[in-house]
Design a protein around this motif. Sequence first.
Motif, PDB file in Angstrom:
ATOM      1  N   LEU A  66      20.395  -6.139 -15.018  1.00  0.00           N
ATOM      2  CA  LEU A  66      20.925  -6.297 -16.480  1.00  0.00           C
ATOM      3  C   LEU A  66      20.820  -7.793 -16.931  1.00  0.00           C
ATOM      4  N   GLN A  67      20.447  -8.710 -15.889  1.00  0.00           N
ATOM      5  CA  GLN A  67      20.340 -10.191 -16.135  1.00  0.00           C
ATOM      6  C   GLN A  67      18.913 -10.219 -16.335  1.00  0.00           C
ATOM      7  N   LEU A  68      17.845  -9.685 -16.149  1.00  0.00           N
ATOM      8  CA  LEU A  68      16.589  -9.691 -16.299  1.00  0.00           C
ATOM      9  C   LEU A  68      16.286  -9.185 -17.563  1.00  0.00           C
ATOM     10  N   MET A  69      17.095  -7.898 -18.136  1.00  0.00           N
ATOM     11  CA  MET A  69      16.895  -7.517 -19.611  1.00  0.00           C
ATOM     12  C   MET A  69      17.293  -8.559 -20.485  1.00  0.00           C
ATOM     13  N   MET A  70      18.479  -9.197 -20.284  1.00  0.00           N
ATOM     14  CA  MET A  70      18.959 -10.090 -21.199  1.00  0.00           C
ATOM     15  C   MET A  70      18.008 -11.396 -21.101  1.00  0.00           C
ATOM     16  N   ALA A  71      17.560 -12.067 -19.994  1.00  0.00           N
ATOM     17  CA  ALA A  71      16.776 -13.131 -19.959  1.00  0.00           C
ATOM     18  C   ALA A  71      15.409 -12.899 -20.665  1.00  0.00           C
ATOM     19  N   GLU A  72      15.037 -11.696 -20.579  1.00  0.00           N
ATOM     20  CA  GLU A  72      13.611 -11.381 -21.262  1.00  0.00           C
ATOM     21  C   GLU A  72      14.086 -11.284 -22.932  1.00  0.00           C
ATOM     22  N   CYS A  73      15.019 -10.984 -23.185  1.00  0.00           N
ATOM     23  CA  CYS A  73      15.618 -10.949 -24.616  1.00  0.00           C
ATOM     24  C   CYS A  73      15.772 -12.384 -25.156  1.00  0.00           C
ATOM     25  N   SER A  74      16.509 -13.141 -24.309  1.00  0.00           N
ATOM     26  CA  SER A  74      16.900 -14.502 -24.759  1.00  0.00           C
ATOM     27  C   SER A  74      15.502 -15.090 -24.691  1.00  0.00           C
ATOM     28  N   LEU A  83      17.451 -20.614 -38.010  1.00  0.00           N
ATOM     29  CA  LEU A  83      18.266 -21.628 -38.143  1.00  0.00           C
ATOM     30  C   LEU A  83      19.795 -21.358 -38.608  1.00  0.00           C
ATOM     31  N   GLU A  84      19.924 -20.300 -39.304  1.00  0.00           N
ATOM     32  CA  GLU A  84      21.209 -19.937 -39.677  1.00  0.00           C
ATOM     33  C   GLU A  84      21.675 -18.871 -38.721  1.00  0.00           C
ATOM     34  N   ASN A  85      22.991 -19.111 -38.311  1.00  0.00           N
ATOM     35  CA  ASN A  85      23.876 -18.484 -37.514  1.00  0.00           C
ATOM     36  C   ASN A  85      23.213 -18.502 -36.131  1.00  0.00           C
ATOM     37  N   VAL A  86      22.449 -19.503 -35.680  1.00  0.00           N
ATOM     38  CA  VAL A  86      22.042 -19.430 -34.520  1.00  0.00           C
ATOM     39  C   VAL A  86      22.783 -19.481 -33.173  1.00  0.00           C
ATOM     40  N   GLU A  87      24.030 -20.271 -33.469  1.00  0.00           N
ATOM     41  CA  GLU A  87      24.931 -20.440 -32.104  1.00  0.00           C
ATOM     42  C   GLU A  87      25.679 -19.326 -32.114  1.00  0.00           C
ATOM     43  N   ASN A  91      25.868 -17.161 -28.520  1.00  0.00           N
ATOM     44  CA  ASN A  91      26.668 -16.734 -28.211  1.00  0.00           C
ATOM     45  C   ASN A  91      26.745 -15.429 -27.660  1.00  0.00           C
ATOM     46  N   ILE A  92      26.385 -14.538 -28.647  1.00  0.00           N
ATOM     47  CA  ILE A  92      26.452 -13.167 -28.114  1.00  0.00           C
ATOM     48  C   ILE A  92      25.202 -12.877 -27.175  1.00  0.00           C
ATOM     49  N   LEU A  93      24.173 -13.242 -26.935  1.00  0.00           N
ATOM     50  CA  LEU A  93      23.216 -13.298 -25.852  1.00  0.00           C
ATOM     51  C   LEU A  93      23.645 -13.979 -24.824  1.00  0.00           C
ATOM     52  N   TYR A  94      24.264 -14.870 -24.713  1.00  0.00           N
ATOM     53  CA  TYR A  94      24.330 -15.660 -23.449  1.00  0.00           C
ATOM     54  C   TYR A  94      25.960 -15.490 -22.849  1.00  0.00           C
ATOM     55  N   GLY A  96      28.447 -13.049 -24.791  1.00  0.00           N
ATOM     56  CA  GLY A  96      28.989 -11.654 -25.239  1.00  0.00           C
ATOM     57  C   GLY A  96      28.854 -10.552 -24.457  1.00  0.00           C
ATOM     58  N   VAL A  97      27.402 -10.424 -24.175  1.00  0.00           N
ATOM     59  CA  VAL A  97      27.075  -9.187 -23.488  1.00  0.00           C
ATOM     60  C   VAL A  97      27.928  -9.248 -22.092  1.00  0.00           C
ATOM     61  N   TRP A  98      27.799 -10.631 -21.465  1.00  0.00           N
ATOM     62  CA  TRP A  98      28.280 -10.563 -20.073  1.00  0.00           C
ATOM     63  C   TRP A  98      30.084 -10.554 -19.994  1.00  0.00           C
ATOM     64  N   CYS A  99      30.531 -10.715 -21.084  1.00  0.00           N
ATOM     65  CA  CYS A  99      31.968 -10.352 -21.381  1.00  0.00           C
ATOM     66  C   CYS A  99      32.355  -8.734 -20.864  1.00  0.00           C
ATOM     67  N   ARG A 100      31.429  -8.152 -21.733  1.00  0.00           N
ATOM     68  CA  ARG A 100      31.222  -6.755 -21.909  1.00  0.00           C
ATOM     69  C   ARG A 100      31.137  -6.001 -20.280  1.00  0.00           C
ATOM     70  N   TYR A 101      30.367  -6.638 -19.771  1.00  0.00           N
ATOM     71  CA  TYR A 101      29.846  -6.399 -18.314  1.00  0.00           C
ATOM     72  C   TYR A 101      30.809  -6.589 -17.490  1.00  0.00           C
ATOM     73  N   GLU A 102      31.365  -7.814 -17.373  1.00  0.00           N
ATOM     74  CA  GLU A 102      32.675  -8.155 -16.692  1.00  0.00           C
ATOM     75  C   GLU A 102      33.954  -7.337 -16.899  1.00  0.00           C
ATOM     76  N   ALA A 103      34.038  -6.827 -17.913  1.00  0.00           N
ATOM     77  CA  ALA A 103      35.161  -6.102 -18.195  1.00  0.00           C
ATOM     78  C   ALA A 103      34.797  -4.630 -17.474  1.00  0.00           C
ATOM     79  N   ALA A 104      33.622  -4.181 -17.809  1.00  0.00           N
ATOM     80  CA  ALA A 104      33.262  -2.919 -16.988  1.00  0.00           C
ATOM     81  C   ALA A 104      33.403  -3.033 -15.509  1.00  0.00           C
TER      82      ALA A 104
END
Length: 113
Positions: A66-74, A83-87, A91-94, A96-104
């Motif tokens: 899972l980490q590899l997939m998000m690393a390549e995506c990021s 420029l717009e909404n980059v933060e 936050n989602i990429l770095y 948010g997705v891991w909050c979901r993983y940790e909950a699971a």
Amino acid sequence: VFAWRRDEWETELRKIGFFLGKFIYLMDAYEDMDQDSKNGSYNVFLFRKKEAESKEAFEADAHQVLQLMMAECSRAFEKLPILENVEILRNILYSGVWCRYEAARRKKEKENA
């Protein structure tokens, strides 16, 4: 969906879509493992879980994939001139997705305790 037109950003946008899609697919498989095992449904993680030396080894492998997939995506995301909404997107990429993983993961631990 991400690469909606041919331009200089098409390659990176396609990478984001590809790796984000893989992450979502694998995350869904991770969450559904127990149910799929009971139902006899296909799940990409079930074979790996049976072959793993231990529960901890399987969890480490699943997390690494899972980490590899998000690393390549990021990595692809960071090459774009957003420029717009980059933060919010970061936050989602770095995070948010891991909050979901940790909950699971915690749910699995609780159910298997």
